[in-house]
Design a protein around this motif. Structure first.
Motif, PDB file in Angstrom:
ATOM      1  N   GLU A 170       0.830  -1.206   0.000  1.00 15.57           N
ATOM      2  CA  GLU A 170       0.000   0.000   0.000  1.00 15.57           C
ATOM      3  C   GLU A 170       0.864   1.255   0.000  1.00 15.57           C
ATOM      4  O   GLU A 170       2.000   1.235   0.472  1.00 15.57           O
ATOM      5  CB  GLU A 170      -0.879   0.039   1.244  1.00 15.57           C
ATOM      6  N   ASP A 171       0.302   2.345  -0.491  1.00 13.40           N
ATOM      7  CA  ASP A 171       0.921   3.649  -0.241  1.00 13.40           C
ATOM      8  C   ASP A 171       0.228   4.272   0.976  1.00 13.40           C
ATOM      9  O   ASP A 171      -0.760   3.730   1.495  1.00 13.40           O
ATOM     10  CB  ASP A 171       0.869   4.547  -1.472  1.00 13.40           C
ATOM     11  N   CYS A 172       0.765   5.391   1.447  1.00 18.18           N
ATOM     12  CA  CYS A 172       0.193   6.031   2.636  1.00 18.18           C
ATOM     13  C   CYS A 172      -1.240   6.484   2.395  1.00 18.18           C
ATOM     14  O   CYS A 172      -2.085   6.436   3.300  1.00 18.18           O
ATOM     15  CB  CYS A 172       1.063   7.218   3.059  1.00 18.18           C
ATOM     16  N   ALA A 210       4.788   6.070   7.102  1.00 19.64           N
ATOM     17  CA  ALA A 210       4.961   4.635   6.872  1.00 19.64           C
ATOM     18  C   ALA A 210       6.439   4.285   6.875  1.00 19.64           C
ATOM     19  O   ALA A 210       7.275   5.046   6.381  1.00 19.64           O
ATOM     20  CB  ALA A 210       4.328   4.243   5.537  1.00 19.64           C
ATOM     21  N   VAL A 211       6.758   3.118   7.425  1.00 18.58           N
ATOM     22  CA  VAL A 211       8.140   2.644   7.541  1.00 18.58           C
ATOM     23  C   VAL A 211       8.208   1.247   6.936  1.00 18.58           C
ATOM     24  O   VAL A 211       7.385   0.387   7.271  1.00 18.58           O
ATOM     25  CB  VAL A 211       8.595   2.603   9.017  1.00 18.58           C
ATOM     26  N   ASP A 212       9.179   1.008   6.053  1.00 18.06           N
ATOM     27  CA  ASP A 212       9.327  -0.305   5.432  1.00 18.06           C
ATOM     28  C   ASP A 212      10.142  -1.209   6.352  1.00 18.06           C
ATOM     29  O   ASP A 212      11.336  -0.987   6.568  1.00 18.06           O
ATOM     30  CB  ASP A 212      10.017  -0.179   4.075  1.00 18.06           C
ATOM     31  N   MET A 242       7.932   6.923   4.237  1.00 16.95           N
ATOM     32  CA  MET A 242       7.197   7.659   3.202  1.00 16.95           C
ATOM     33  C   MET A 242       5.945   8.267   3.807  1.00 16.95           C
ATOM     34  O   MET A 242       5.434   7.794   4.837  1.00 16.95           O
ATOM     35  CB  MET A 242       6.861   6.763   2.009  1.00 16.95           C
ATOM     36  N   THR A 243       5.440   9.286   3.167  1.00 15.13           N
ATOM     37  CA  THR A 243       4.267  10.007   3.658  1.00 15.13           C
ATOM     38  C   THR A 243       3.345  10.352   2.499  1.00 15.13           C
ATOM     39  O   THR A 243       3.752  10.378   1.333  1.00 15.13           O
ATOM     40  CB  THR A 243       4.698  11.308   4.363  1.00 15.13           C
ATOM     41  N   ALA A 244       2.109  10.640   2.833  1.00 14.71           N
ATOM     42  CA  ALA A 244       1.105  11.007   1.827  1.00 14.71           C
ATOM     43  C   ALA A 244       1.164  12.507   1.553  1.00 14.71           C
ATOM     44  O   ALA A 244       1.729  13.277   2.336  1.00 14.71           O
ATOM     45  CB  ALA A 244      -0.285  10.623   2.330  1.00 14.71           C
TER      46      ALA A 244
END
Length: 498
Positions: free
Chosen positions: A346-348, A364-366, A378-380
């Motif tokens: 998914e994306d944020c 979000a952190v992988d 990553m962020t939206a």
């Protein structure tokens, strides 16, 4: 048919360039009487001198004795004309990648050699069936694709065309082993195995920068530090040369009738057209001049690290990272603390919509790959900058941090899933056995794991999920899962299982 282990085996090579002389070197070291021919009469002699110099350097490094070098050099000779190859048991053609030229050579060889002589082409991409199309005895023709530099690269692809006799494949595999190579039998497919399978690593990286998700330096650092690749995709393309990898990528894509899974990007073409070919021209994806300043993949913002965070969904590895960095994990959202998550595929944006959380505080952190040296966040769109920066500085206390734009599958998930998916597709179409696909990709491209092994390390169900999410979010059939992968993911079987 010749015995590849016969003491008096006679080999002919046409083409005294880098590939031809490399093949001649490993053949001579393998105890084979080797005769080298080139259309340029002087090139053959120059080629033999180059082989001698390379072997003499092996003596200096203590890897060969002087006596062994002299014995190997004594097995080498120059053929002034193709007719001088009449007594050969096998002939390998290693000339320019031009179908008309190769067809003319094979026609001449048919007039010259005995009926029992095997003919092979070292082509890296041209169909063996097309090269043999005008020959009378197509059953004795196959591909024998070595990799450059031949003395260092242990893989050789033995390419089986539609008309190639099984005993020819067996004999050429034995010849490869005698030369110290590891043979892998491959079906005659555009790009064969390695040049076909290698498309996913670079084209998905290109898609990431095309979308503005990350920079080449960020992508390369993540694939090295988190996934164990020796070189990132952009470093690799600059090393091999854009004038090499762009035409191969386009050829494979067109040969598979524009399958979106093999598609490259306009920037790839633009670099080729601009003459930015990589290291050889001083500029490609990176600059290589004396004044070039390497771009850092690390995000360092220097604000106050987050003291408290909320995990949107349970994730043990994310919780461990938070604890190691010294932050408190809140059990309930206080409406202020950063919201952390570790999505798969998914994306944020999709994650925020699905869970109903505040996208402005979501980071979000992988955690799917190795996070011992680097983590990716990553962020939206619309994220609160202070919140994002506080998480970067929190994680930056214990790891290098790479901050990217919103992406369905971060960086590593996308690239690794595409590498695995293409490996599964190669297995699905019977290009080679699953174990040979993995072996060839490790030896031919120095991958830390073969594509099917990578799928199994990630878990086929998760790879399938990443691709499904990416396809749903982007609407792009580029992420269409291979049926080989889908079936094994749904049945809980390893990707490498037939």
């Amino acid at each position: 048919m010749f015995d590849p282990n016969a003491a008096q085996l006679k080999l002919g090579i046409i083409g005294a360039g880098a590939m031809g002389t490399g093949i001649a070197q490993v053949a001579a070291v393998g105890g084979i009487d080797t005769r080298l021919h080139d259309a340029d009469a002087a090139a053959g002699e120059r080629g033999l001198q180059q082989v001698r110099k390379r072997l003499e350097r092996q003596v200096e490094k203590g890897r060969m004795s002087a006596a062994d070098v002299e014995a190997a050099v004594a097995r080498l000779s120059v053929a002034d004309a193709i007719s001088d190859l009449a007594d050969r048991d096998v002939v390998i053609e290693a000339v320019v990648e031009d179908l008309d030229v190769k067809q003319a050579i094979f026609a001449k060889l048919e007039e010259t050699v005995s009926e029992r002589c095997i003919l092979a082409s070292n082509t890296s991409s041209l169909p063996i069936g097309a090269i043999a199309a005008n020959c009378a005895r197509r059953g004795r023709i196959a591909g024998m694709h070595f990799f450059n530099p031949v003395p260092l690269m242990k893989l050789v692809e033995v390419v089986r065309a539609l008309d190639t006799a099984p005993e020819v494949v067996e004999a050429l595999s034995g010849l490869g082993e005698r030369m110290g190579r590891t043979p892998v039998t491959v079906k005659d497919t555009p790009g064969f195995l390695v040049n076909f399978g290698g498309r996913a690593y670079t084209t998905e990286a290109l898609a990431l920068i095309h979308e503005g998700v990350a920079t080449p330096a960020q992508v390369d650092a993540v694939m090295r530090d988190c996934c164990g690749f020796r070189m990132g995709p952009f470093e690799l393309m600059d090393l091999t040369g854009i004038d090499v990898n762009y035409p191969v990528t386009r050829f494979v894509w067109e040969s598979f009738f524009n399958d979106p899974r093999l598609r490259t990007t306009p920037q790839h073409r633009a670099l080729r057209e601009a003459g930015r070919l990589g290291r050889k021209t001083g500029a490609g994806f990176y600059e290589y001049g004396e004044d070039a300043k390497p771009e850092s993949p690390d995000a360092v913002v220097g604000t106050r690290p987050a003291q408290r965070v909320v995990l949107v969904e349970p994730d043990d590895r994310l919780a461990e990272l938070v604890a190691e960095a010294g932050a408190e994990e809140l059990r309930e959202d206080d409406g202020k603390a950063p919201l952390l998550a570790a999505p798969i595929g998914e994306d944020c944006t999709a994650l925020a919509v699905r869970t109903g959380v505040d996208a402005r505080r979501l980071v979000a952190v992988d955690t799917m790959f190795d996070t011992s040296r680097r983590v990716v966040v990553m962020t939206a769109p619309g994220v609160d900058g202070v919140t994002r920066d506080s998480v970067i500085d929190l994680l930056g206390k214990v790891r290098g941090v790479t901050a990217i734009g919103d992406s369905a599958g971060f960086i590593a998930q996308r690239i690794a899933a595409m590498v695995g998916n293409l490996g599964c597709e190669m297995a699905q179409i019977g290009l080679a056995r699953p174990d040979e696909i993995d072996l060839a990709m490790r030896l031919g491209l120095n991958y830390p794991k073969g594509p099917l092994e990578l799928c199994d390390a990630m878990e086929p169900s998760k790879v399938h999920r990443i691709l499904q999410q990416a396809q749903a979010i982007t609407g792009d059939d580029r992420y269409r899962p291979s049926q080989w992968l889908r079936r094994r993911a749904l049945l809980g079987l390893p990707a490498g299982q037939c």
